[in-house]
Design an enzyme around this catalytic site. Structure first.
Site, mmCIF file in Angstrom:
data_model
loop_
_atom_site.group_PDB
_atom_site.id
_atom_site.type_symbol
_atom_site.label_atom_id
_atom_site.label_comp_id
_atom_site.label_asym_id
_atom_site.label_seq_id
_atom_site.Cartn_x
_atom_site.Cartn_y
_atom_site.Cartn_z
ATOM 1 N N ARG A 170 0.805 -1.223 0.000
ATOM 2 C CA ARG A 170 0.000 0.000 0.000
ATOM 3 C C ARG A 170 0.841 1.278 0.000
ATOM 4 O O ARG A 170 0.457 2.277 0.612
ATOM 5 C CB ARG A 170 -0.975 0.003 1.184
ATOM 6 C CG ARG A 170 -1.978 -1.143 1.167
ATOM 7 C CD ARG A 170 -2.894 -1.083 -0.054
ATOM 8 N NE ARG A 170 -3.801 -2.197 -0.072
ATOM 9 C CZ ARG A 170 -3.575 -3.354 -0.723
ATOM 10 N NH1 ARG A 170 -2.470 -3.499 -1.441
ATOM 11 N NH2 ARG A 170 -4.441 -4.329 -0.679
ATOM 12 N N CYS A 181 -11.191 0.227 2.176
ATOM 13 C CA CYS A 181 -10.835 -0.227 3.521
ATOM 14 C C CYS A 181 -10.310 0.931 4.362
ATOM 15 O O CYS A 181 -9.561 1.780 3.878
ATOM 16 C CB CYS A 181 -9.777 -1.319 3.449
ATOM 17 S SG CYS A 181 -10.387 -2.892 2.804
ATOM 18 N N GLU A 187 -5.610 3.455 5.862
ATOM 19 C CA GLU A 187 -5.472 3.265 4.423
ATOM 20 C C GLU A 187 -6.244 4.366 3.694
ATOM 21 O O GLU A 187 -5.803 4.852 2.651
ATOM 22 C CB GLU A 187 -5.989 1.886 3.997
ATOM 23 C CG GLU A 187 -5.826 1.610 2.521
ATOM 24 C CD GLU A 187 -6.073 0.155 2.147
ATOM 25 O OE1 GLU A 187 -6.613 -0.084 1.054
ATOM 26 O OE2 GLU A 187 -5.739 -0.750 2.943
#
Length: 295
Positions: A169, A218, A288
């Site tokens: 990520r 998310c 996130e």
């Protein structure tokens, strides 16, 4: 607005309510929203603007704070949403194109390996920035190269996937960037196989995630050796709410705007969940979803 802005070919819009633009329907005003006419237009703005510059994509994975965004907010428009087949299972795509469109474009040309993108909301530029991923694959595994404009000097740079220094990520580039174009590469496959995989991914997403209502991606990244949703669930936070914000009962790593939530409600709820998980499991959850704007 009594501020001096560079004369550009693209469109400036002033005092834009971000609550009408973001997937979560929250956020104060952006002072200036700018959609560049082309690459040269964007570069000219960066080199001549005296105000701070922020960049947004489809807004599918951000919370804009209630105070809004100061300075100039850049959003790439349709001029940057092209998709072209390059040959040899490679596709060149603009930063404003949707990841899901890339998945289906590849499928129509019998290019496999990009199906996972169908389950990810957002643009190519946003996906590159966060190394978006799902179902065991991520951007780093399929991206060959990317063209980016530096927000520091307005110059165009090209990076390979290796040079991006991708990790889970995220990436290792220093500075702030606008990702304007990328090349992705898949593998030869059959249309029927790809089509079935695409259908399976969408079905799985609809079964496991809250796909209706005001939500985003998310909330938290998965910590090493853990699944974020399991920590949230085991800590008793499934269905937890603050004001009009709520943790989804269907998938507890998703935030919902259920009852006219403010950005503060959503951010406070996320931070409350982080505190509870930290207290119970001594694990630090990392956002996130991007939270942008001033306090």
């Amino acid at each position: 607005m009594l501020i001096s802005l560079p004369k550009v070919r693209g469109a400036y819009r002033y005092n834009i309510s971000m609550s009408k633009m973001t997937w979560l329907n929250v956020g104060g005003q952006a002072d200036v929203l700018f959609k560049p006419h082309d690459i040269d237009d964007l570069r000219y703005l960066i080199r001549n603007a005296e105000l701070p510059i922020s960049v947004i994509g489809a807004t599918s994975n951000i919370i804009v704070r209630d105070s809004g965004i100061r300075g100039i907010t850049v959003k790439l428009g349709k001029e940057f949403a092209y998709i072209k087949y390059k040959g040899n299972n490679s596709i060149v795509i603009g930063g404003a194109a949707l990841l899901s469109n890339l998945a289906y474009f590849a499928g129509e040309r019998q290019i496999g390996g990009l199906e996972f993108l169908a389950g990810i909301p957002g643009t190519v530029g946003g996906g590159i920035e966060m190394n978006a991923g799902a179902y065991g694959s991520d951007i780093a595994s399929i991206m060959q190269s990317v063209k980016a404009i530096s927000l520091e000097d307005g110059n165009i740079y090209e990076f390979s996937s290796r040079e991006m220094g991708y990790f889970y990520r995220g990436h290792s580039l220093k500075g702030k960037w606008v990702f304007i174009e990328a090349e992705f590469k898949g593998v030869n496959s059959e249309y029927e196989i790809i089509s079935k995989r695409l259908e399976e991914i969408i079905d799985k997403k609809n079964e496991s995630q809250p796909t209706r209502g005001k939500t985003a991606g998310c909330i938290f990244k998965n910590p090493q050796n853990y699944q974020a949703w399991q920590l949230i669930d085991k800590s008793g936070c499934r269905g937890l709410n603050v004001g009009g914000a709520k943790i989804s009962e269907k998938h507890c790593n998703f935030l919902l705007n259920c009852n006219n939530a403010t950005a503060s409600d959503l951010e406070s709820l996320g931070n409350r969940v982080r505190d509870i998980v930290k207290d119970q499991f001594n694990v630090e959850l990392e956002w996130e979803i991007r939270v942008i704007g001033n306090y």
